[in-house]
Write a protein that holds these residues in place. Structure first.
Motif, PDB file in Angstrom:
ATOM      1  N   ALA A  52      21.684  24.188  44.122  1.00  0.00           N
ATOM      2  CA  ALA A  52      22.263  24.406  45.450  1.00  0.00           C
ATOM      3  C   ALA A  52      23.547  25.220  45.358  1.00  0.00           C
ATOM      4  O   ALA A  52      23.811  26.082  46.198  1.00  0.00           O
ATOM      5  CB  ALA A  52      22.540  23.067  46.129  1.00  0.00           C
ATOM      6  N   LYS A  53      24.363  24.949  44.332  1.00  0.00           N
ATOM      7  CA  LYS A  53      25.602  25.708  44.153  1.00  0.00           C
ATOM      8  C   LYS A  53      25.295  27.177  43.869  1.00  0.00           C
ATOM      9  O   LYS A  53      25.944  28.077  44.413  1.00  0.00           O
ATOM     10  CB  LYS A  53      26.425  25.098  43.012  1.00  0.00           C
ATOM     11  N   CYS A  54      24.301  27.413  43.020  1.00  0.00           N
ATOM     12  CA  CYS A  54      23.911  28.800  42.725  1.00  0.00           C
ATOM     13  C   CYS A  54      23.360  29.488  43.963  1.00  0.00           C
ATOM     14  O   CYS A  54      23.637  30.666  44.212  1.00  0.00           O
ATOM     15  CB  CYS A  54      22.880  28.821  41.599  1.00  0.00           C
ATOM     16  N   GLN A  55      22.569  28.745  44.749  1.00  0.00           N
ATOM     17  CA  GLN A  55      22.018  29.301  45.985  1.00  0.00           C
ATOM     18  C   GLN A  55      23.129  29.643  46.970  1.00  0.00           C
ATOM     19  O   GLN A  55      23.042  30.621  47.707  1.00  0.00           O
ATOM     20  CB  GLN A  55      21.060  28.292  46.638  1.00  0.00           C
ATOM     21  N   GLU A  56      24.174  28.825  46.963  1.00  0.00           N
ATOM     22  CA  GLU A  56      25.287  29.033  47.882  1.00  0.00           C
ATOM     23  C   GLU A  56      26.000  30.350  47.600  1.00  0.00           C
ATOM     24  O   GLU A  56      26.362  31.094  48.510  1.00  0.00           O
ATOM     25  CB  GLU A  56      26.253  27.857  47.703  1.00  0.00           C
ATOM     26  N   VAL A  57      26.205  30.655  46.325  1.00  0.00           N
ATOM     27  CA  VAL A  57      26.946  31.860  45.945  1.00  0.00           C
ATOM     28  C   VAL A  57      25.998  33.041  45.706  1.00  0.00           C
ATOM     29  O   VAL A  57      26.337  34.183  46.019  1.00  0.00           O
ATOM     30  CB  VAL A  57      27.789  31.587  44.678  1.00  0.00           C
ATOM     31  N   LEU A  58      24.827  32.759  45.139  1.00  0.00           N
ATOM     32  CA  LEU A  58      23.848  33.808  44.850  1.00  0.00           C
ATOM     33  C   LEU A  58      22.527  33.468  45.544  1.00  0.00           C
ATOM     34  O   LEU A  58      21.557  33.093  44.901  1.00  0.00           O
ATOM     35  CB  LEU A  58      23.620  33.913  43.341  1.00  0.00           C
ATOM     36  N   PRO A  59      22.472  33.564  46.871  1.00  0.00           N
ATOM     37  CA  PRO A  59      21.241  33.202  47.590  1.00  0.00           C
ATOM     38  C   PRO A  59      20.098  34.143  47.235  1.00  0.00           C
ATOM     39  O   PRO A  59      20.300  35.299  46.857  1.00  0.00           O
ATOM     40  CB  PRO A  59      21.648  33.359  49.064  1.00  0.00           C
ATOM     41  N   ASP A  60      18.877  33.631  47.346  1.00  0.00           N
ATOM     42  CA  ASP A  60      17.704  34.444  47.031  1.00  0.00           C
ATOM     43  C   ASP A  60      17.662  35.725  47.860  1.00  0.00           C
ATOM     44  O   ASP A  60      17.154  36.749  47.407  1.00  0.00           O
ATOM     45  CB  ASP A  60      16.425  33.637  47.284  1.00  0.00           C
TER      46      ASP A  60
END
Length: 220
Positions: free
Chosen positions: A81-89
């Motif tokens: 979720a943290k990665c998605q927050e900063v680097l969304p698909d």
């Protein structure tokens, strides 16, 4: 045929109880995930209990287990979720308009902001300190974070190959190279506490040089 009516004194049918497959409360799930992201990144995996996460999310521990099953799953979901927050698909599927160079810069800035955040540096140190994380936990972290990002970028590169913008034989390798270049010397220096946070100008210079290097290697 006229339908038969129920007797006037018949009791109403009992309401159907919600079964175990009923939809879970998405608001509670989001609160749990937000609390887990913050606590895991602040205190590390070993330093956080499910009780703490439940308290921070304002729910019961039973609710936490109902949504995520166990601590390992919650940790994995929190990192993803943290990665998605900063680097969304969307950044890889529908990158900013403009030349490939600008798209790579946008991805580079988002990735560098993620890995050099105070929380990410703390997590990096925890994962690399002997005795603070088991191999299974490191694998969970790798799959939820770095691996997901690299696979998404490899798909981004594959689309650019089909458009004739780059010429790459191994997109997985090229993806790994790009993010390794972005880490450069700055990230390990920050992780070791040997330098302070770079200025925006220094970050831009580093990312621009990385993108140019990558394009010289792979541009069609």
């Amino acid at each position: 045929m006229t339908p038969k009516h129920a007797p006037a004194n018949a009791s109403p049918a009992p309401a159907k109880a919600a079964g175990p497959g009923r939809p879970k409360d998405l608001g509670k799930r989001a609160s749990i995930l937000e609390a887990a992201k913050r606590l895991f990144l602040e205190q590390g995996y070993q330093g956080v209990s499910m009780d703490q996460i439940a308290t921070a999310a304002g729910v019961s521990k039973l609710t936490v287990y109902s949504h995520f099953g166990d601590k390992e799953t919650l940790f994995s979901e929190a990192i993803a979720a943290k990665c998605q927050e900063v680097l969304p698909d969307e950044l890889f599927v529908r990158p900013p308009e403009g030349p490939l160079r600008e798209q790579l810069r946008a991805i580079g800035h988002a990735f560098f902001a993620l890995i050099t955040s105070e929380e990410a540096i703390s997590m990096h140190r925890m994962m690399n300190t002997p005795g603070t994380a088991e191999n299974a936990l490191r694998e969970l972290f790798w799959n939820a974070g770095p691996r997901r990002v690299q696979e998404a970028f490899a798909q981004f590169l594959q689309a650019r190959i089909q458009q004739g913008q780059v010429r790459i034989d191994d997109t997985a390798l090229a993806s790994s190279q790009f993010f390794s270049l972005l880490k450069g010397e700055l990230h390990p220096l920050m992780a070791c506490g040997l330098c302070t946070e770079p200025t925006p100008a220094e970050v831009a210079r580093h990312i621009d040089a990385t993108v140019e290097f990558f394009l010289r290697a792979y541009a069609a």
